[in-house]
Design a protein around this motif. Structure first.
Motif, PDB file in Angstrom:
ATOM      1  N   ALA A 203      -9.003   2.511  13.962  1.00 59.60           N
ATOM      2  CA  ALA A 203      -8.002   1.602  14.526  1.00 59.60           C
ATOM      3  C   ALA A 203      -6.587   2.034  14.186  1.00 59.60           C
ATOM      4  N   ARG A 204      -5.688   1.731  15.109  1.00 60.19           N
ATOM      5  CA  ARG A 204      -4.247   1.900  14.903  1.00 60.19           C
ATOM      6  C   ARG A 204      -3.580   0.580  15.255  1.00 60.19           C
ATOM      7  N   TYR A 205      -2.813   0.026  14.288  1.00 63.35           N
ATOM      8  CA  TYR A 205      -2.220  -1.287  14.512  1.00 63.35           C
ATOM      9  C   TYR A 205      -0.925  -1.448  13.721  1.00 63.35           C
ATOM     10  N   GLU A 206      -0.160  -2.466  14.115  1.00 65.98           N
ATOM     11  CA  GLU A 206       1.106  -2.789  13.458  1.00 65.98           C
ATOM     12  C   GLU A 206       0.993  -4.183  12.843  1.00 65.98           C
ATOM     13  N   MET A 207       1.347  -4.278  11.557  1.00 65.58           N
ATOM     14  CA  MET A 207       1.148  -5.524  10.819  1.00 65.58           C
ATOM     15  C   MET A 207       2.473  -6.214  10.514  1.00 65.58           C
ATOM     16  N   ASN A 208       2.470  -7.555  10.659  1.00 65.48           N
ATOM     17  CA  ASN A 208       3.573  -8.397  10.228  1.00 65.48           C
ATOM     18  C   ASN A 208       3.014  -9.543   9.402  1.00 65.48           C
ATOM     19  N   PHE A 209       3.728  -9.899   8.355  1.00 69.04           N
ATOM     20  CA  PHE A 209       3.358 -11.041   7.517  1.00 69.04           C
ATOM     21  C   PHE A 209       4.542 -12.000   7.496  1.00 69.04           C
ATOM     22  N   MET A 210       4.334 -13.196   8.040  1.00 68.86           N
ATOM     23  CA  MET A 210       5.431 -14.151   8.167  1.00 68.86           C
ATOM     24  C   MET A 210       5.099 -15.478   7.494  1.00 68.86           C
ATOM     25  N   GLN A 211       6.120 -16.091   6.913  1.00 75.80           N
ATOM     26  CA  GLN A 211       5.987 -17.447   6.381  1.00 75.80           C
ATOM     27  C   GLN A 211       7.245 -18.207   6.752  1.00 75.80           C
ATOM     28  N   ASP A 212       7.049 -19.267   7.533  1.00 76.90           N
ATOM     29  CA  ASP A 212       8.182 -20.017   8.078  1.00 76.90           C
ATOM     30  C   ASP A 212       9.158 -19.111   8.823  1.00 76.90           C
ATOM     31  N   GLY A 213       8.615 -18.114   9.528  1.00 81.59           N
ATOM     32  CA  GLY A 213       9.448 -17.208  10.305  1.00 81.59           C
ATOM     33  C   GLY A 213      10.058 -16.066   9.522  1.00 81.59           C
ATOM     34  N   ASP A 214       9.869 -16.031   8.194  1.00 84.78           N
ATOM     35  CA  ASP A 214      10.440 -14.984   7.340  1.00 84.78           C
ATOM     36  C   ASP A 214       9.478 -13.797   7.291  1.00 84.78           C
ATOM     37  N   THR A 215       9.967 -12.610   7.686  1.00 84.38           N
ATOM     38  CA  THR A 215       9.118 -11.411   7.729  1.00 84.38           C
ATOM     39  C   THR A 215       9.528 -10.367   6.687  1.00 84.38           C
ATOM     40  N   THR A 216      10.192 -10.798   5.607  1.00 87.40           N
ATOM     41  CA  THR A 216      10.701  -9.820   4.636  1.00 87.40           C
ATOM     42  C   THR A 216       9.580  -9.144   3.857  1.00 87.40           C
ATOM     43  N   LEU A 217       8.414  -9.796   3.738  1.00 91.36           N
ATOM     44  CA  LEU A 217       7.333  -9.216   2.935  1.00 91.36           C
ATOM     45  C   LEU A 217       6.721  -7.998   3.633  1.00 91.36           C
ATOM     46  N   ILE A 218       6.235  -8.189   4.859  1.00 89.27           N
ATOM     47  CA  ILE A 218       5.679  -7.086   5.647  1.00 89.27           C
ATOM     48  C   ILE A 218       6.219  -7.218   7.066  1.00 89.27           C
ATOM     49  N   LYS A 219       6.858  -6.152   7.556  1.00 90.73           N
ATOM     50  CA  LYS A 219       7.438  -6.202   8.895  1.00 90.73           C
ATOM     51  C   LYS A 219       7.274  -4.855   9.590  1.00 90.73           C
ATOM     52  N   HIS A 220       6.608  -4.888  10.721  1.00 92.44           N
ATOM     53  CA  HIS A 220       6.410  -3.695  11.559  1.00 92.44           C
ATOM     54  C   HIS A 220       5.833  -2.511  10.764  1.00 92.44           C
ATOM     55  N   LYS A 221       4.840  -2.810   9.920  1.00 91.37           N
ATOM     56  CA  LYS A 221       4.173  -1.747   9.164  1.00 91.37           C
ATOM     57  C   LYS A 221       3.032  -1.169  10.004  1.00 91.37           C
ATOM     58  N   HIS A 222       3.050   0.129  10.175  1.00 89.16           N
ATOM     59  CA  HIS A 222       2.036   0.797  11.008  1.00 89.16           C
ATOM     60  C   HIS A 222       0.885   1.295  10.125  1.00 89.16           C
ATOM     61  N   PHE A 223      -0.317   1.081  10.640  1.00 88.98           N
ATOM     62  CA  PHE A 223      -1.515   1.490   9.911  1.00 88.98           C
ATOM     63  C   PHE A 223      -2.429   2.288  10.827  1.00 88.98           C
ATOM     64  N   ASP A 224      -3.076   3.260  10.238  1.00 81.27           N
ATOM     65  CA  ASP A 224      -4.095   4.068  10.924  1.00 81.27           C
ATOM     66  C   ASP A 224      -5.331   4.011  10.044  1.00 81.27           C
ATOM     67  N   ALA A 225      -6.318   3.242  10.474  1.00 83.18           N
ATOM     68  CA  ALA A 225      -7.473   2.988   9.609  1.00 83.18           C
ATOM     69  C   ALA A 225      -8.738   3.614  10.165  1.00 83.18           C
ATOM     70  N   LYS A 226      -9.481   4.257   9.274  1.00 84.52           N
ATOM     71  CA  LYS A 226     -10.806   4.771   9.595  1.00 84.52           C
ATOM     72  C   LYS A 226     -11.738   4.325   8.478  1.00 84.52           C
ATOM     73  N   VAL A 227     -12.652   3.438   8.816  1.00 79.57           N
ATOM     74  CA  VAL A 227     -13.481   2.793   7.794  1.00 79.57           C
ATOM     75  C   VAL A 227     -14.944   2.825   8.218  1.00 79.57           C
ATOM     76  N   LYS A 228     -15.810   3.077   7.245  1.00 78.15           N
ATOM     77  CA  LYS A 228     -17.244   2.981   7.456  1.00 78.15           C
ATOM     78  C   LYS A 228     -17.782   1.851   6.595  1.00 78.15           C
ATOM     79  N   ILE A 229     -18.510   0.932   7.193  1.00 75.81           N
ATOM     80  CA  ILE A 229     -19.063  -0.218   6.468  1.00 75.81           C
ATOM     81  C   ILE A 229     -20.566  -0.212   6.647  1.00 75.81           C
ATOM     82  N   THR A 230     -21.275  -0.312   5.512  1.00 74.65           N
ATOM     83  CA  THR A 230     -22.742  -0.350   5.598  1.00 74.65           C
ATOM     84  C   THR A 230     -23.256  -1.556   4.835  1.00 74.65           C
TER      85      THR A 230
END
Length: 230
Positions: A203-230
């Motif tokens: 997966a490739r995705y962009e993450m935001n973490f907001m509280q009451d509209g405040d995005t200072t913690l995580i904003k427009h962070k891009h991730f490239d994930a490759k995970v195997k789950i068994t």
């Protein structure tokens, strides 16, 4: 001269095979188109009669190559609501939801869902102040005794799930926290071995973490994930 005759015979044989395959593929596609309205109506009727939420869509059509080698039915403008009230904002609003079926099960009438592909839209999961989730509320059965596997309009043997340009929100009404992941593209393949299920996620995705509209913690962070789950 002999080589030319062999070539002509071989070419005619290949041509017959190609024509036969073309006719077979065309016939199967016609059957799928003929069956798709029946499948869609069964899904809508079953879910809206058995679950507290509501599903609506604007139309559907056969998309032969969207989830190849499975034959897909595209559910256009699919929406899922928490209740039968369509005035509230839907939990899920996706432009195209492709349901991939084995063509032979479509012909036999024993529909076997193999893949799901969601393209362009959003999913908004809300945790209410009472601790309940809107998606769980929508999928609650109205009568426990009415829902059995035999009654389902299709069998569920998922092999893959794909997302393309889907915005996923998880909102907590009490804390006002909104976790937002915009999925550019993601694919999960599932393999079942006995009682074990193996999931391979890319997966490739962009993450935001907001509280009451405040995005200072995580904003427009891009991730490239490759995970195997068994």
């Amino acid at each position: 001269m002999k080589n030319w005759k062999h070539f002509r015979c071989g070419f005619k044989w290949l041509l017959r095979v190609a024509i036969g395959l073309f006719i077979l593929a065309g016939t199967l596609l016609v059957v799928a188109i003929w069956k798709q309205e029946e499948i869609v109506q069964q899904i809508l009727t079953y879910t809206n009669q058995h679950y507290k939420g509501k599903i609506t869509l604007e139309g559907s059509h056969v998309a032969p190559f969207a989830n190849f080698p499975h034959v897909s039915i595209d559910l256009e403008k699919l929406k899922i609501y928490e209740s039968k009230d369509e005035s509230i904002r839907p939990i899920l609003d996706i432009n195209d939801v492709y349901l991939g079926f084995d063509i032979w099960t479509i012909i036999s009438g024993n529909y076997d869902l193999k893949s799901v592909y969601l393209s362009d839209g959003y999913v908004k999961v809300v945790e209410h102040k009472d601790g309940s989730f809107n998606l769980v509320n929508a999928l609650m059965v109205m009568n426990e005794t009415d829902t059995t596997e035999e009654e389902l309009p299709f069998k569920l043997h998922l092999e893959s799930i794909q997302l393309n340009k889907v915005d996923i929100h998880k909102i907590n009404e009490s804390t006002k926290i909104d976790i937002d992941a915009f999925v550019n593209d993601a694919q999960a393949t599932l393999k079942v071995n006995g009682t074990n299920t193996m999931i391979d996620l890319d997966a490739r995705y962009e993450m935001n973490f907001m509280q009451d509209g405040d995005t200072t913690l995580i904003k427009h962070k891009h991730f490239d994930a490759k995970v195997k789950i068994t």
